[in-house]
Design an enzyme around this catalytic site. Structure first.
Site, PDB file in Angstrom:
ATOM      1  N   THR A  88     -21.943  73.343 -35.531  1.00  0.00           N
ATOM      2  CA  THR A  88     -23.381  73.413 -35.299  1.00  0.00           C
ATOM      3  C   THR A  88     -23.907  74.625 -36.070  1.00  0.00           C
ATOM      4  O   THR A  88     -23.493  75.755 -35.804  1.00  0.00           O
ATOM      5  CB  THR A  88     -23.683  73.557 -33.799  1.00  0.00           C
ATOM      6  OG1 THR A  88     -23.084  72.466 -33.102  1.00  0.00           O
ATOM      7  CG2 THR A  88     -25.182  73.548 -33.554  1.00  0.00           C
ATOM      8  N   LYS A 133     -13.092  73.421 -32.340  1.00  0.00           N
ATOM      9  CA  LYS A 133     -14.329  72.824 -31.843  1.00  0.00           C
ATOM     10  C   LYS A 133     -14.200  71.309 -31.983  1.00  0.00           C
ATOM     11  O   LYS A 133     -14.804  70.680 -32.849  1.00  0.00           O
ATOM     12  CB  LYS A 133     -15.529  73.363 -32.638  1.00  0.00           C
ATOM     13  CG  LYS A 133     -16.838  73.316 -31.856  1.00  0.00           C
ATOM     14  CD  LYS A 133     -17.890  74.197 -32.493  1.00  0.00           C
ATOM     15  CE  LYS A 133     -19.097  74.357 -31.586  1.00  0.00           C
ATOM     16  NZ  LYS A 133     -20.102  75.264 -32.164  1.00  0.00           N
ATOM     17  N   GLU A 184     -14.702  81.878 -21.947  1.00  0.00           N
ATOM     18  CA  GLU A 184     -15.889  81.668 -22.776  1.00  0.00           C
ATOM     19  C   GLU A 184     -17.076  81.298 -21.905  1.00  0.00           C
ATOM     20  O   GLU A 184     -16.947  81.138 -20.688  1.00  0.00           O
ATOM     21  CB  GLU A 184     -15.636  80.550 -23.793  1.00  0.00           C
ATOM     22  CG  GLU A 184     -15.377  79.186 -23.149  1.00  0.00           C
ATOM     23  CD  GLU A 184     -14.989  78.116 -24.159  1.00  0.00           C
ATOM     24  OE1 GLU A 184     -14.871  78.423 -25.356  1.00  0.00           O
ATOM     25  OE2 GLU A 184     -14.795  76.960 -23.727  1.00  0.00           O
TER      26      GLU A 184
END
Length: 271
Positions: free
Chosen positions: A33, A144, A177
């Site tokens: 992203t 990811k 996270e």
């Protein structure tokens, strides 16, 4: 938004993907992203290097950088601002987990930049302690990949508009996270971030901050971080590629005074 296509499949305007695509069926793929300003993807070299590394770990054939850049140029032909989401799947296959020889599927999307309240950067954010915990899988740690169900379940835990993010722990109770962010904490002159060898996503902004921190007189540390250590930190920060860096000022019963490390890091990231 311009008349440029919003979705490209293998470089062609389309918003349709096969139901037999392994990204749809199994989450078998990776994504990035990327913030785009004036048609230019920010931190492109870092993003592509991470995309290439993630593909290598999943044994996916990653298209060359210029192929992705052509997609972004087509999506942002108006030289506008927005978000480019780049996805790569293992392609179309018959049912079953066995990997065949199908070509990969390349998906590129354009969307608007999210609008965050100015107070998030100026005063800091309130954060939720998630009950959903991350499972250990070293083969996927840091990547990811397209299967983000743990994060989806964690984000379902709150509806309060005053809460901006959630902190996710692993099965051992270690801090890993945020739901959409990486975490850093400052204790004195040491800036620490969780070790992501067992689970979690290693974000590009986290990597940048670790490289920039010495310019602010900070030593960096990547280590296992218990929740108690986070609670005792002088500052807690969360970061990602779209919003940059926010300071946590309210979490799990503790309040921190607003400080200036997040602002200094945002300035360095913009430079």
């Amino acid at each position: 938004m311009s008349s440029s296509p919003l979705t490209l499949i293998n470089g062609q305007p389309s918003n349709a993907i096969s139901v037999m695509d392994r990204g749809f069926a199994y989450g078998d793929g990776v994504f990035r992203t990327i913030k785009v300003l004036n048609g230019v993807p920010l931190n492109w070299d870092r993003h592509f290097a991470k995309l290439l590394d993630d593909c290598g770990r999943l044994k996916l054939d990653c298209p060359d950088a210029n192929v992705w850049q052509q997609d972004i140029a087509q999506l942002f032909a108006d030289a506008g601002d927005g978000v480019a989401k780049l996805m790569l799947t293992r392609g179309i296959a018959e049912r079953g987990y066995a990997v065949g020889l199908s070509p990969v599927t390349r998906v590129s999307l354009r969307s608007n930049l999210p609008i965050y309240p100015a107070g998030h950067a100026e005063q800091g954010i309130q954060v939720h302690l998630c009950q959903t915990r991350l499972a250990h899988q070293p083969l996927l740690a840091g990547i990811k990949h397209l299967n983000r169900l743990e994060n989806v379940l964690a984000r379902m835990e709150w509806q309060d508009a005053d809460i901006s993010e959630g902190v996710m722990l692993d099965q051992q109770g270690l801090v890993i996270e945020g739901v959409m962010s990486n975490i850093l904490l400052r204790s004195g002159k040491i800036l620490s971030t969780p070790d992501l060898q067992q689970c979690g996503v290693a974000g590009v902004t986290r990597q940048q901050i670790l490289s920039l921190a010495p310019r602010l007189g900070l030593q960096t540390r990547v280590a296992d971080i218990a929740l108690d250590e986070l609670m005792q930190a002088d500052e807690v920060l969360m970061c990602n590629s779209l919003y940059g860096v926010w300071q946590v000022v309210n979490f799990n019963g503790r309040r921190w005074v607003s400080q200036d490390l997040a602002a200094k890091l945002r300035q360095l990231l913009q430079g």
